[in-house]
Scaffold this motif. Structure first.
Motif, PDB file in Angstrom:
ATOM      1  N   VAL A 247       6.565  -7.708 -41.063  1.00 11.99           N
ATOM      2  CA  VAL A 247       5.831  -6.484 -40.734  1.00 11.99           C
ATOM      3  C   VAL A 247       5.969  -5.456 -41.848  1.00 11.99           C
ATOM      4  CG1 VAL A 247       5.739  -4.532 -39.140  1.00 11.99           C
ATOM      5  CG2 VAL A 247       5.982  -6.851 -38.249  1.00 11.99           C
ATOM      6  N   ARG A 248       7.200  -5.336 -42.399  1.00 16.50           N
ATOM      7  CA  ARG A 248       7.398  -4.377 -43.485  1.00 16.50           C
ATOM      8  C   ARG A 248       6.578  -4.771 -44.712  1.00 16.50           C
ATOM      9  NH1 ARG A 248      12.246  -5.013 -43.765  1.00 16.50           N
ATOM     10  NH2 ARG A 248      12.454  -6.328 -45.597  1.00 16.50           N
ATOM     11  N   GLN A 249       6.615  -6.071 -45.051  1.00 18.46           N
ATOM     12  CA  GLN A 249       5.819  -6.518 -46.193  1.00 18.46           C
ATOM     13  C   GLN A 249       4.325  -6.344 -45.948  1.00 18.46           C
ATOM     14  OE1 GLN A 249       7.071 -10.558 -46.805  1.00 18.46           O
ATOM     15  NE2 GLN A 249       8.955  -9.990 -47.886  1.00 18.46           N
ATOM     16  N   ARG A 250       3.909  -6.606 -44.707  1.00 21.28           N
ATOM     17  CA  ARG A 250       2.491  -6.424 -44.397  1.00 21.28           C
ATOM     18  C   ARG A 250       2.091  -4.962 -44.513  1.00 21.28           C
ATOM     19  NH1 ARG A 250       0.619  -7.388 -38.369  1.00 21.28           N
ATOM     20  NH2 ARG A 250       1.768  -5.425 -38.236  1.00 21.28           N
ATOM     21  N   ASN A 251       2.977  -4.080 -44.004  1.00 23.51           N
ATOM     22  CA  ASN A 251       2.674  -2.658 -44.109  1.00 23.51           C
ATOM     23  C   ASN A 251       2.644  -2.210 -45.566  1.00 23.51           C
ATOM     24  OD1 ASN A 251       2.549  -2.478 -41.322  1.00 23.51           O
ATOM     25  ND2 ASN A 251       4.678  -1.844 -41.111  1.00 23.51           N
ATOM     26  N   GLU A 252       3.603  -2.711 -46.359  1.00 24.34           N
ATOM     27  CA  GLU A 252       3.606  -2.361 -47.770  1.00 24.34           C
ATOM     28  C   GLU A 252       2.345  -2.870 -48.463  1.00 24.34           C
ATOM     29  OE1 GLU A 252       7.175  -4.057 -49.216  1.00 24.34           O
ATOM     30  OE2 GLU A 252       8.504  -2.518 -48.353  1.00 24.34           O
ATOM     31  N   MET A 253       1.976  -4.119 -48.144  1.00 19.51           N
ATOM     32  CA  MET A 253       0.763  -4.675 -48.736  1.00 19.51           C
ATOM     33  C   MET A 253      -0.474  -3.910 -48.287  1.00 19.51           C
ATOM     34  SD  MET A 253      -0.129  -7.010 -50.871  1.00 19.51           S
ATOM     35  CE  MET A 253       1.322  -8.076 -50.833  1.00 19.51           C
ATOM     36  N   GLU A 254      -0.477  -3.539 -47.001  1.00 19.98           N
ATOM     37  CA  GLU A 254      -1.606  -2.770 -46.487  1.00 19.98           C
ATOM     38  C   GLU A 254      -1.677  -1.402 -47.161  1.00 19.98           C
ATOM     39  OE1 GLU A 254      -4.991  -2.308 -44.258  1.00 19.98           O
ATOM     40  OE2 GLU A 254      -3.717  -4.091 -44.418  1.00 19.98           O
ATOM     41  N   ALA A 255      -0.496  -0.801 -47.394  1.00 20.55           N
ATOM     42  CA  ALA A 255      -0.481   0.499 -48.071  1.00 20.55           C
ATOM     43  C   ALA A 255      -0.977   0.363 -49.503  1.00 20.55           C
ATOM     44  CB  ALA A 255       0.935   1.073 -48.052  1.00 20.55           C
ATOM     45  N   VAL A 256      -0.572  -0.729 -50.161  1.00 16.33           N
ATOM     46  CA  VAL A 256      -1.047  -0.953 -51.529  1.00 16.33           C
ATOM     47  C   VAL A 256      -2.551  -1.136 -51.557  1.00 16.33           C
ATOM     48  CG1 VAL A 256      -0.969  -2.557 -53.472  1.00 16.33           C
ATOM     49  CG2 VAL A 256       1.146  -1.878 -52.347  1.00 16.33           C
ATOM     50  N   PHE A 257      -3.067  -1.989 -50.649  1.00 16.47           N
ATOM     51  CA  PHE A 257      -4.512  -2.224 -50.610  1.00 16.47           C
ATOM     52  C   PHE A 257      -5.278  -0.948 -50.257  1.00 16.47           C
ATOM     53  CE2 PHE A 257      -3.881  -6.990 -49.665  1.00 16.47           C
ATOM     54  CZ  PHE A 257      -3.900  -7.263 -51.023  1.00 16.47           C
ATOM     55  N   SER A 258      -4.706  -0.170 -49.320  1.00 14.13           N
ATOM     56  CA  SER A 258      -5.390   1.057 -48.912  1.00 14.13           C
ATOM     57  C   SER A 258      -5.383   2.111 -50.011  1.00 14.13           C
ATOM     58  CB  SER A 258      -4.735   1.620 -47.642  1.00 14.13           C
ATOM     59  OG  SER A 258      -4.805   0.690 -46.583  1.00 14.13           O
TER      60      SER A 258
END
Length: 464
Positions: A247-258
């Motif tokens: 979840v943390r990696q997904r959130n980080e990846m989502e933040a990067v993409f966003s």
């Protein structure tokens, strides 16, 4: 899943069935053993009575005294509560404790008699036609000098044995039912004790599947159940840590993409959208949540973009192209495509980066137009200067008046070139200062600025 039976209904009925079968077999065997035991004891007792009577009747058989034998059988039979019969080798009955020998049929075909005539002990159980009840018969030969003088047969009713057998059988069956009921109750308790921890573990595992990482329940049972519970607890802890990491990696990846200014689209080999950030959704004019799992043809209707995506998926080299998102070239996107690999290095699709270059392309067009205009403005005075120089070189220099006029024109064109160069240098300087932040912007009335520009250019315009 609904067709599967619970563990309790798989264990308990089997245990109960085994218990009932074992008790039924034990009851059947015990009942048969008791009956066989009583019959063997009865046969042995009849044999002993026959041996005792043999010693009493032997003097009356040699020489044979049929009347004395009959009196003796009746006297001893009445006191011994035993039916005693004396049979000659020919099958003729010469003495019986209950009946008149003269009225009795020949016994030559009786099985116990036949066995006794062979010199062995004979016994049988059958229904007596004379007494109309079941009797056990035991027969022994009376031998003297190697010759069978007669056969002594003793018999008693087995109704008592049957009654005793039925009583014992009833008691055994009742005891078996009591034991079966106790075993069923005990099996129920044991089955519940086994299945209750499993049910607790199942409920806990279902809560883990729902993402509810609650504390491990207290499992009290066998050592194996406690070990299973501890193992599941460790697995749940590791699963929780991994899920938090994911979840943390997904959130980080989502933040990067966003946070990216470019649009990012991940496609599978079947041209289905795996992931898309919001910028890409805005560029493609689609709903980001609805785009995942759909084909790119459903998400964006642009044949040039579709062709570029197919080329990217079929190529192992990075691809780049400009894609017109509108027919009037009002919206231009620069697309970069490359392979998408999994953790094992296997190709699973393509990664597309979309960058809105509409403003950049407009600036490039403006710059191209500006360079063309400047080139034209520079080329015009140079052509004029070159023409007047060639005229002077061809002989016009010999005429002072013409030469002066030509040189004046050449000087004007030189001043014009100088002004153009000065404007270019000034424009370059303004761009550099703007990039370095040295250009100060102030608020002012546009009319005043235009009047100032007109006054500056008016003098030069009048000269021209």
């Amino acid at each position: 899943m609904n067709g599967k039976r619970r563990l309790f209904w798989q264990v308990y009925p089997s245990y109960l069935l085994i218990t009932v079968i074992a008790l039924a077999a034990a009851t059947w065997y015990a009942s048969g053993a008791f009956r066989t035991f009583y019959l063997d004891r009865t046969a042995s007792d009849l044999k002993a009575r026959a041996r005792l009577f043999e010693m009493e009747v032997l003097p009356s058989l040699d020489p044979l005294d049929e009347k004395k034998v009959d009196r003796l059988t009746k006297a001893i039979g009445s006191h011994a509560s035993t039916r005693i019969t004396v049979i000659l080798p020919s099958g003729k009955v010469i003495g019986d404790s209950d009946e008149d020998p003269a009225s009795m049929d020949t016994h030559v075909d009786r099985s116990e008699f036949l066995q006794a005539m062979k010199g062995d002990f004979g016994s049988s159980i059958r229904h007596s036609l004379t007494l109309h009840e079941n009797l056990m018969y035991a027969a022994i030969p009376v031998v003297k000098g190697g010759r069978i003088l007669a056969v002594v047969r003793t018999a008693i009713p087995i109704s008592g044995i049957d009654a005793a057998y039925q009583s014992i059988r009833t008691k055994v069956i009742l005891a078996g039912l009591v034991i079966a009921a106790f075993a069923a109750l005990l099996g129920l308790l044991v089955s519940r004790k086994i299945t209750r921890p499993i049910q607790q573990i199942r409920d806990w595992a279902e809560s883990l599947a729902r993402g509810e990482y609650q504390l491990r329940p207290s499992i009290r049972g066998s050592r194996e159940m406690e070990a299973l519970s501890e193992s599941l607890g460790q697995t749940a802890q590791e699963l929780r840590e991994r899920m938090e990491t994911v979840v943390r990696q997904r959130n980080e990846m989502e933040a990067v993409f966003s946070s990216m200014a470019e649009g990012v689209v991940a496609l599978s080999m079947e041209e289905r959208v795996i992931h898309m950030n919001q910028v890409a959704a805005d560029i493609l004019c689609c709903n980001r949540a609805e785009a995942n799992g759909r084909t790119i043809q459903e998400v964006a209707r642009n044949t040039v973009l579709h062709r570029f995506l197919r080329d990217t998926l079929s190529s192992r080299e990075p691809m780049e192209a400009d894609v017109l998102m509108s027919p009037d070239e009002a919206f231009v996107v620069n697309a970069h495509g490359t392979m998408l690999l999994d953790s094992s290095g296997n190709r699973i699709g393509a990664l597309i980066v979309l960058n809105d270059v509409t403003r950049l392309r407009k600036l490039e067009n403006i710059r191209s137009d500006f360079v063309a205009n400047v080139s034209h403005e520079i080329k015009t005075p140079i052509t004029a200067i070159k023409g007047f120089v060639e005229t002077l070189r061809d002989g016009a220099a010999n005429d002072p008046q013409e030469a002066k006029r030509f040189l004046t024109i050449i000087a004007k064109h030189v001043d014009r070139l100088e002004a153009i160069v000065e404007d270019l240098l000034r424009l370059s300087r303004i761009e550099r200062e703007a990039e370095k932040g040295g250009l100060t912007l102030i608020e002012s009335r546009i009319v005043d600025i235009l009047k100032t520009a007109v006054q500056v250019c008016q003098g030069r315009a009048e000269v021209k």
